[in-house]
Scaffold this active site. Sequence first.
Site, mmCIF file in Angstrom:
data_model
loop_
_atom_site.group_PDB
_atom_site.id
_atom_site.type_symbol
_atom_site.label_atom_id
_atom_site.label_comp_id
_atom_site.label_asym_id
_atom_site.label_seq_id
_atom_site.Cartn_x
_atom_site.Cartn_y
_atom_site.Cartn_z
ATOM 1 N N HIS A 41 106.076 100.133 43.595
ATOM 2 C CA HIS A 41 105.227 100.334 44.762
ATOM 3 C C HIS A 41 105.979 99.953 46.024
ATOM 4 C CE1 HIS A 41 101.636 100.447 47.259
ATOM 5 N NE2 HIS A 41 102.062 99.320 47.802
ATOM 6 N N ARG A 73 87.862 95.417 56.993
ATOM 7 C CA ARG A 73 88.912 94.596 57.626
ATOM 8 C C ARG A 73 89.540 95.348 58.793
ATOM 9 N NH1 ARG A 73 92.689 94.255 52.968
ATOM 10 N NH2 ARG A 73 94.106 93.347 54.483
ATOM 11 N N LYS A 96 95.116 97.606 43.265
ATOM 12 C CA LYS A 96 95.302 99.040 43.018
ATOM 13 C C LYS A 96 96.375 99.285 41.957
ATOM 14 C CE LYS A 96 95.274 99.466 47.540
ATOM 15 N NZ LYS A 96 94.902 99.653 48.938
ATOM 16 N N SER A 139 94.729 93.269 47.874
ATOM 17 C CA SER A 139 94.393 94.683 48.038
ATOM 18 C C SER A 139 95.434 95.564 47.336
ATOM 19 C CB SER A 139 94.324 95.001 49.538
ATOM 20 O OG SER A 139 94.322 96.382 49.783
ATOM 21 N N ASP A 174 87.961 97.348 46.959
ATOM 22 C CA ASP A 174 89.069 97.332 47.914
ATOM 23 C C ASP A 174 88.867 98.391 48.995
ATOM 24 O OD1 ASP A 174 91.812 96.756 48.951
ATOM 25 O OD2 ASP A 174 92.101 98.827 48.311
#
Length: 432
Positions: free
Chosen positions: A82, A168, A187, A183, A161
């Site tokens: 990621h 947010r 995922k 967060s 999320d």
Amino acid sequence: MRMVDLIARKRDGKELTTEEINFFIQGYTKGDIPDYQVSALAMAIFFQDMNDRERADLTMAMVHSGETIDLSGIEGVKVDKHSTGGVGDTTTLVLAPLVAALDIPVAKMSGRGLGHTGGTIDKLESIQGFDVEITKEQFLHLVNEHKIAVIGQTGNLTPADKKLYALRDVTGTVNSIPLIASSIMSKKIAAGSDAIVLDVKTGAGAFMKTTEDAKELAHAMVSIGNNVGRKTMAVISDMSQPLGEAIGNALEVQEAIDTLRGKGPKDLEELCLALGRQMVFLAGKASSLEEAEEKLKEVIANGKALEKFKEFIANQGGDPSVVDHPEKLPQAKFKIELPARKSGKVAELVADEIGTAAMLLGAGRATKESQIDLAVGLMLNKKIGDAVEPGESLVTIYANRENVDDVIQKLYESIVIADDAVAPVLVHDIVT
Ligand code: URA
Ligand code: CA
């Protein structure tokens, strides 16, 4: 349990219990707890932070708020990568076939998303026929048989999320390490892999502008991953200038092919090896990072990585001949050079500004509804530290419109030429 008590406790710097964290995430997902109470709690977390246990609990509460992907039917250790996002980040296109060539299963779920260029899926769709709308069964079958497949986002993953991130965004609580780390990790964990390699970017084109902040985020995510049983490592990498030379969808596919051939830009290759060796190591295919890197270099040199890319394209309905015939990729109508106006060394190539220039050409989406032009983008002919003479091309603009004055202006604003400059360090740190 009352939400107001949780808010007050966190406001006063106390810890929230596992039950309390589950209560607020479940209640918020169902709509039983209103936005105003959750925004107050988010602000309290922003100021008071969370300890490692609370961060892990928050992550897992969000994972359990929706569906999760079950990859247990795939043999071997599934490693996901990621990136926290940058400009011209071509690493996924290179790493997926590179690692799969070493028999490591790559089960990639990817999005289109908003940004300077499209997501991995958009980039792959610049290959004629390539289809990511495959069934879950086909997806699992392909990964078992060929070690690699990509599927578009399916299912209702981490709804908590989605809701919390949107809240947010409008309450000044995005920039909180425990909230960002949970967060992102929720995922990744919901997507089902056993191990996770994170590329945390730092610099102008990154979410984290300073190396200090990037390191803190990386440590937070690595702790969460390891605390919830997913082996996790991170690389902190430079995003002050775009990665590699290509910024654009088809252009980045071409760049990935070059890199799989061992002829890509040096910085892109270096980062792919830094991330790839962690993936190979975590997958248990090498006993040290050095050995892992040797194996990656071997499959680049012997052509197996490029073969894997062709196999991957063909499996998903695409035309693998693009690998040897890049002219079959979407081509822009106009190629316009951006000449240097003075001599010296390139001192700045401000990543996010250059990304915006690519977006002006149509390479990325401004809103979910925007159409992407897969052919357009930029090729950087010079990178930070390179010498230039007046008139030499700094950037080649690939456009589908003749007048690109707005893009030219944006590029000149984001490129600084000075008497002297040196290339930035690419890999700042490794976090394990
Ligand atoms: N990216 C995410 O997915 N979540 C955040 O909170 C910040 C960036
Ligand atoms: Ca690139």
